[in-house]
Each structure stands twice: as structure tokens, then as C-alpha cells.
Scaffold this motif. Structure first.
Motif, short mmCIF file in Angstrom:
data_model
loop_
_atom_site.label_atom_id
_atom_site.label_comp_id
_atom_site.label_asym_id
_atom_site.label_seq_id
_atom_site.Cartn_x
_atom_site.Cartn_y
_atom_site.Cartn_z
N SER A 44 36.08 -1.87 68.80
CA SER A 44 37.84 -0.81 69.12
C SER A 44 38.76 -1.40 67.79
O SER A 44 39.01 -2.39 67.69
CB SER A 44 38.18 -1.43 70.58
N LEU A 45 38.93 0.07 67.53
CA LEU A 45 40.86 -0.27 66.26
C LEU A 45 41.55 -0.02 67.00
O LEU A 45 42.01 0.71 68.20
CB LEU A 45 40.55 0.91 66.12
N ASP A 46 42.60 -0.98 66.25
CA ASP A 46 44.22 -0.47 66.65
C ASP A 46 44.60 0.52 66.51
O ASP A 46 44.12 1.63 66.16
CB ASP A 46 45.34 -1.12 66.87
N SER B 222 31.97 -1.91 58.14
CA SER B 222 33.26 -2.62 58.75
C SER B 222 31.49 -4.00 59.73
O SER B 222 30.99 -3.45 60.01
CB SER B 222 33.07 -1.73 59.93
N GLY C 264 43.21 2.08 60.52
CA GLY C 264 42.32 2.16 60.30
C GLY C 264 40.55 3.04 60.57
O GLY C 264 41.09 3.94 62.13
N PHE D 72 36.40 3.06 61.10
CA PHE D 72 35.30 2.37 61.10
C PHE D 72 34.42 2.78 59.46
O PHE D 72 34.04 3.79 59.67
CB PHE D 72 34.00 2.59 61.75
N TYR E 174 38.20 4.94 68.15
CA TYR E 174 37.34 5.26 67.26
C TYR E 174 37.37 6.27 66.37
O TYR E 174 38.10 7.10 66.77
CB TYR E 174 35.92 5.53 67.95
#
Ligand code: NAD
Ligand code: DAU
Length: 359
Positions: free
Chosen positions: A142-144, A153, A147, A149, A300
């Protein structure tokens, strides 16, 4: 001279059927479609191909090694595009067993059957053989807020589904590194479009809206997904299979980040325009915020620069054009929906296809 043969696993599913329709319409490949026909497999999605000699359906479980060995010996494919999987995160939370069996053991079994076949090929055929594993961006976790993927990654799967897909990606990598099997891996973002089983957010919301039912949004609806129209994914898969570099992985995504609430509101607005409610009210009044998914990944988003740079792929549909096409498709294909909702689609094989394994 007959067309070269390609195995597609999971070709009766949502993305697999889009890929099979594309390959039959737009290539010379003869397709052997290997599918167990779980609840998610629907041969009615391939109705337009009935009688097409370049599409051969095999009702086979990818965990069945001897059945796979027979298929490889009989059809001698030039490659495999592997989509068969258990694919729904919520189901994996309620019952992970099928995910371990199909996504991990099934991929292992298919890799071993492919390796045995590939080892026996002539040196020339061996170098052209490809095993393309179709995977998900969810393996990256999971991304904040910021950013993207990338192919580099780190793997951080969070759900039983994504952990099982991550395991299968690792098996494919190991079979390439250890045995030299020419593999390709693609990791794609959320797909949407026609023939999508109505347990996933977009088709579920369309069908519930039309049926006057609540539109369930987990949590606050602020989780973000990156949406890609399914035919754009199918084109990317074909390109990677035919032109990708063995041993490489490619991310595929639509550059369409949306919160779940934005997605549901966009669907409501399209339905208000294309099929207004009989009582004159708006579909968004049916939105219902419900308990969150356990371990729900926040965001995502895919960096698809590599496949664009190296293979020239870009999506043709924006979220707006793709979503409009999708809603229009569901409104125009009542028969497909009716058969899915009633369960009748499960009889379709008996009525319309000869099951080559049934004899
Ligand atoms: P789906 O659930 O619609 O279809 C899966 C297909 O696999 C079905 O036809 C099912 O009958 C078949 N299958 C399941 N278990 C099998 C087994 N043991 N043997 C043979 N066939 C079996 O899935 P989908 O959404 O089309 O996804 C296809 C692939 O793409 C999956 O590997 C999934 O992880 C991956 N993927 C999906 C998305 C998405 O948004 N849907 C995004 C990225 C990657
Ligand atoms: O990112 C790629 C993945 O996308 C694929 O690997 C999976 O196979 C595919 O199912 C999809 O997974 P998601 O969990 O993101 O898709 P789903 O449609 O289930 O949910 C999309 C978002 O909507 C997610 O944040 C959960 C939320 N949701 C889902 C449902 C079914 C709701 O808010 N309400 C719902 O009823």
C-alpha cells in the motif's frame, strides 16, 4: 500449415476472456483456453467465438499435473499466458484456502508442466518459448499519499490474495533464474469493463444501483485505486508476450487514480444520465458507508513508464471514456447479467461447448 498455438489459462474469466477475444479477432494464434470454470469462469463471455476453430476450450484445473502434461503433449504450444487465479480480495479474507491452492500450487504445477515440455523442445523452439505470468500491483502493498509502484518496488503483500499472488511471482522468478525457463511477469492495476463479475466494486455498484439496492462503500470511501480499461490491459498482455524481454517484469497501469467515492459518484452520474431512476431521485442517494475491509490497502498507483518506453504501450481509454463504455455495456447486455445473477451461466458449457475432458 496450422496457426501456432498459445495456451491461455483463466480464459473464461474477466481479463482472460478479453484477451482471448482480442487474440482471436486480431492475431493468428490458435488459443487453447485452460479453465476450471470456478464461480468466476463464464463461457458466455466467449459466446461470440462459438464455432471458431482457433479457440479450443479445455475444462481443466491448473493443479492437475497429468491433465496439463497431456495438453502440452497434444497441442505443443509456443507459449503460455497464465491468468487463472482466485482474484477477489474479500473472498481471500473469508476463505484463503482456494487462493493457496490455485494461485500458489496451481502456478507451481503449471510451471513444472511447462518446464518439462520446454526441456524436451528443439533448441530453436526452446529459445522462442515464453511463460507469461499475469499478476497484480497488490503484491507491492500500500502507498501513502505520494509515490508510485515501479518494477523495482519491494514486495509487501497485505491480503491473503496478494500474498498468494506474490508467492506465485516469486516462483516464476525462481523458475527463470534456476532453470532458465523464459518467463515474463506483468503487474497490473485495477481493471474494469464489460463481462466483470459483479462481486467487484464497479459492476457491483452498477447492478445494485439498477436494482434499487444500497451501494456499499467500505470505510470513508477515501481509498485510492488506479483504474485501467480491460481491453487496454489485454493489448498490453499481448505486446509483452510477443515482444517483451524474457526475465523482465513490466508494470501496467492506467494513470487514473480515483478514490472509491469518486468512482461510485461517477457511476451514479452516468446512470442518472443514461438510465434515470423512475422516481426522479438520484442514484447517489443509494450510497451506503459500511464497515471497512480488514487490512484495506490505502492507495495503489502504477508507474507504467517502462512498458511505454520499451514496448510503446499506452492506454487508449481515459477513465471517463472507459467508464461510459462500461455502463453502456451493462445497460445493453441484460441477458449476460441475468444469467450471472440467476446462476444460469454455469450451465452454458453443457449447452454450448463440447467438454473435451468429459468423454
Ligand atoms: P477472474 O476471477 O475473473 O477469472 C479467473 C479465471 O480463472 C476464471 O475463469 C476461473 O474459472 C479460472 N480459474 C480459477 N481457478 C482455476 C484453476 N484452479 N484452474 C484453472 N482455471 C481456474 O479474474 P480476473 O479479474 O480476470 O484476473 C485474471 C488474472 O489477472 C488473475 O491472475 C489476477 O490476479 C490478475 N489481475 C487481475 C486484476 C483485476 O483488476 N481484475 C488486476 C491485475 C491482475
Ligand atoms: O489492483 C489490482 C487488483 O484489483 C486485482 O489484483 C484484483 O484481482 C482485483 O479484484 C482488484 O482488487 P480490489 O480489492 O482493489 O478490487 P475491488 O473491486 O474488490 O475493490 C476496489 C475498491 O473498492 C477497494 O478499495 C475496496 C472497495 N470496495 C469494494 C467492494 C466490493 C468497496 O468500497 N465496496 C465494495 O462493495
Amino acid at each position: 500449415m496450422s496457426a501456432a498455438t498459445l495456451f491461455v489459462t483463466g480464459g473464461a474469466g474477466f481479463i482472460g476472456s478479453a484477451l482471448v477475444r482480442l487474440l482471436i479477432a486480431d492475431s493468428d494464434w490458435r488459443i487453447v483456453n485452460i479453465d476450471k470454470l470456478t464461480y468466476a469462469g463464464n463461457l458466455e463471455s466467449l459466446k461470440a467465438l462459438t464455432g471458431t476453430h482457433r479457440h479450443i476450450f479445455s475444462h481443466t484445473d491448473i493443479c492437475d499435473r497429468s491433465a496439463l502434461d497431456k495438453l502440452f503433449a497434444e497441442y505443443r504450444p509456443a507459449g503460455v499466458i497464465h491468468l487463472a487465479a482466485e482474484s477477489h480480495v474479500d473472498r481471500s479474507i473469508h476463505g484463503p484456502a482456494d487462493f493457496i491452492d490455485t494461485n500458489i500450487v496451481g502456478t507451481y504445477t503449471l510451471l513444472e508442466a511447462a518446464r518439462a515440455y520446454w526441456s524436451g523442445m528443439t533448441p530453436e523452439s526452446r529459445s522462442g518459448f515464453r511463460f507469461h505470468h499475469v499478476s497484480t500491483d497488490e503484491v507491492f502493498g500500500s502507498l501513502d499519499a505520494d509515490g508510485l509502484f515501479a518494477e523495482t518496488s519491494p514486495y509487501r503483500p497485505n491480503s491473503p490474495y496478494s500474498a498468494s499472488k506474490a508467492a506465485s511471482d516469486h516462483l516464476v522468478r525462481a523458475w527463470q533464474h534456476t532453470y532458465g525457463l523464459p518467463t515474463l511477469v506483468t503487474n497490473c492495476s485495477n481493471n474494469y469493463g464489460p463481462y466483470h463479475f459483479p462481486e467487484k466494486l464497479i459492476p457491483l455498484v452498477i447492478l445494485n444501483a439498477l436494482a434499487g439496492k444500497p451501494l456499499p462503500i467500505y470505510g470513508k470511501g477515501d481509498n485510492v485505486r488506479d483504474w485501467l480499461y480491460v481491453d487496454d490491459h489485454a493489448r498490453a498482455l499481448r505486446l509483452v508476450f510477443e515482444r517483451g524481454m524474457p526475465g523482465e517484469t513490466y508494470n501496467i497501469g492506467g494513470h487514473n487514480e480515483k478514490t472509491n467515492l469518486e468512482v461510485v459518484e461517477a457511476l451514479c452520474a452516468l446512470l442518472d444520465e443514461l438510465r434515470p431512476r423512475a422516481d426522479g431521485r438520484l442514484y447517489r442517494e443509494q450510497i451506503s458507508f459500511v464497515a471497512d475491509r480488514p487490512g484495506h490497502d490505502r492507495r495503489y498507483a502504477i508507474d507504467a513508464a517502462k512498458i511505454q518506453r520499451e514496448l510503446g504501450w499506452t492506454p487508449r481509454e481515459s477513465f471517463e471514456t472507459g467508464l461510459r463504455k462500461t455502463v453502456a455495456w451493462y445497460l445493453a447486455n441484460h441477458g449476460w447479467i441475468e444469467h450471472v445473477v440467476s446462476g444460469e451461466y454455469r450451465n452454458w458449457m453443457q449447452q454450448n461447448y463440447t467438454d473435451r475432458n468429459a468423454a
